[in-house]
Design a protein around this motif. Structure first.
Motif, PDB file in Angstrom:
ATOM      1  N   UNK A  64      -7.157   4.531  -4.307  1.00  0.00           N
ATOM      2  CA  UNK A  64      -6.511   5.475  -3.262  1.00  0.00           C
ATOM      3  C   UNK A  64      -4.820   5.089  -3.335  1.00  0.00           C
ATOM      4  N   UNK A  65      -4.038   6.073  -2.985  1.00  0.00           N
ATOM      5  CA  UNK A  65      -2.706   5.937  -2.948  1.00  0.00           C
ATOM      6  C   UNK A  65      -2.394   6.686  -1.545  1.00  0.00           C
ATOM      7  N   UNK A  66      -0.978   6.196  -0.977  1.00  0.00           N
ATOM      8  CA  UNK A  66      -0.500   6.926   0.096  1.00  0.00           C
ATOM      9  C   UNK A  66       0.842   7.292   0.064  1.00  0.00           C
ATOM     10  N   UNK A  67       1.191   8.506   0.067  1.00  0.00           N
ATOM     11  CA  UNK A  67       2.483   8.938   0.095  1.00  0.00           C
ATOM     12  C   UNK A  67       3.126   9.047   1.473  1.00  0.00           C
ATOM     13  N   UNK A  68       4.383   8.012   1.259  1.00  0.00           N
ATOM     14  CA  UNK A  68       5.149   7.869   2.675  1.00  0.00           C
ATOM     15  C   UNK A  68       6.686   8.309   2.262  1.00  0.00           C
ATOM     16  N   UNK A  69       6.718   9.248   2.895  1.00  0.00           N
ATOM     17  CA  UNK A  69       8.181  10.306   2.557  1.00  0.00           C
ATOM     18  C   UNK A  69       9.383   9.227   3.089  1.00  0.00           C
ATOM     19  N   UNK A  70       9.069   8.748   4.277  1.00  0.00           N
ATOM     20  CA  UNK A  70      10.269   7.887   4.995  1.00  0.00           C
ATOM     21  C   UNK A  70      10.533   6.704   4.365  1.00  0.00           C
ATOM     22  N   UNK A  71       9.624   6.258   3.260  1.00  0.00           N
ATOM     23  CA  UNK A  71       9.834   4.995   2.623  1.00  0.00           C
ATOM     24  C   UNK A  71      10.133   5.302   1.164  1.00  0.00           C
TER      25      UNK A  71
END
Lengths: 114, 114
Positions: A64-71
């Motif tokens: 799985x992967x998590x998209x974090x726009x702020x980072x």
């Protein structure tokens, strides 16, 4: 210009341990992000992709992967690594323009200890 | 389906020789790409094509040429091989309809120029 950074060149984990591979991107708009895996002597296989919606993306082989726009990050995770996961992992972002090519990071090589 | 096939798998060239790397896909994809992979450097785009008869340069096109006379085939030509062209070459294709579509990769051609 778009770019992808994978800070870790080589990671070693024990079989059964959790895994997180880091990926940071540079892109002005909402990016299309991909994780590919390359086993030795093989081509690239898509693990998962993100283009919109839910920021936690499920892929094949338990990844799985998590998209974090702020980072500006798109880190790849797996709760329990198997010996067969030993491979090289590439994060990529779609480049600008109509050609839709991928811009790759330099890759992270994963070794798995028994 | 065979997907994306590449020939040859391995090749050794002498400086100044020429060769053509073959790439064929059977998925009726309009978009095709040639990348090269150097150790520790990820993949870089050499040339791409958005359909039969249409090709354009990527990031590292010098020393290469391409043609696209059919939807299925996208050969890469090396003229006057140089040691700097020692690399692994990957062909990829994807369907039209947006860059979010998965790129499918061939198994690669490992080229050594001596």
């Amino acid at each position: 210009a778009q770019s992808v950074t994978q800070p870790d060149i080589h990671i070693t984990v024990s079989e059964g341990a959790s895994l997180e591979l880091r990926c940071n991107y540079s892109y002005g708009a909402t990016p299309y992000l991909f994780w590919y895996v390359q086993s030795p002597g093989q081509g690239l296989q898509l693990l998962l992709k993100y283009f919109s919606g839910d920021t936690l993306v499920q892929g094949i082989k338990g990844f799985e992967a998590e998209f974090k726009r702020s980072q500006s990050s798109f880190n790849l995770r797996k709760p329990s690594v198997h010996w067969s996961d030993a491979a090289e992992y590439f994060c990529a972002v779609v480049g600008g323009g109509s050609q839709g090519n991928l811009i790759f990071g330099k890759g992270t090589k994963l070794s798995v200890k028994p | 389906n065979a997907g994306v096939t590449q020939t040859p798998k391995f090749r050794i060239l002498k400086i100044g020789q020429s060769m053509t790397l073959q790439c064929t896909q059977d998925m009726n994809h309009n978009y095709m790409y040639w990348y090269r992979q150097d150790p520790g450097m990820g993949l870089k785009l050499i040339y791409y094509s958005v359909g039969a008869g249409i090709t354009d340069k990527g990031e590292v096109p010098n020393g290469y040429n391409v043609s696209r006379s059919t939807t299925e085939d996208f050969p890469l030509r090396l003229e006057l091989a140089a040691p700097s062209q020692t690399s692994v070459y990957f062909c990829a294709s994807r369907a039209s309809g947006g860059a979010v579509n998965e790129q499918f990769f061939g198994p690669g051609t490992r080229l050594t120029v001596l």
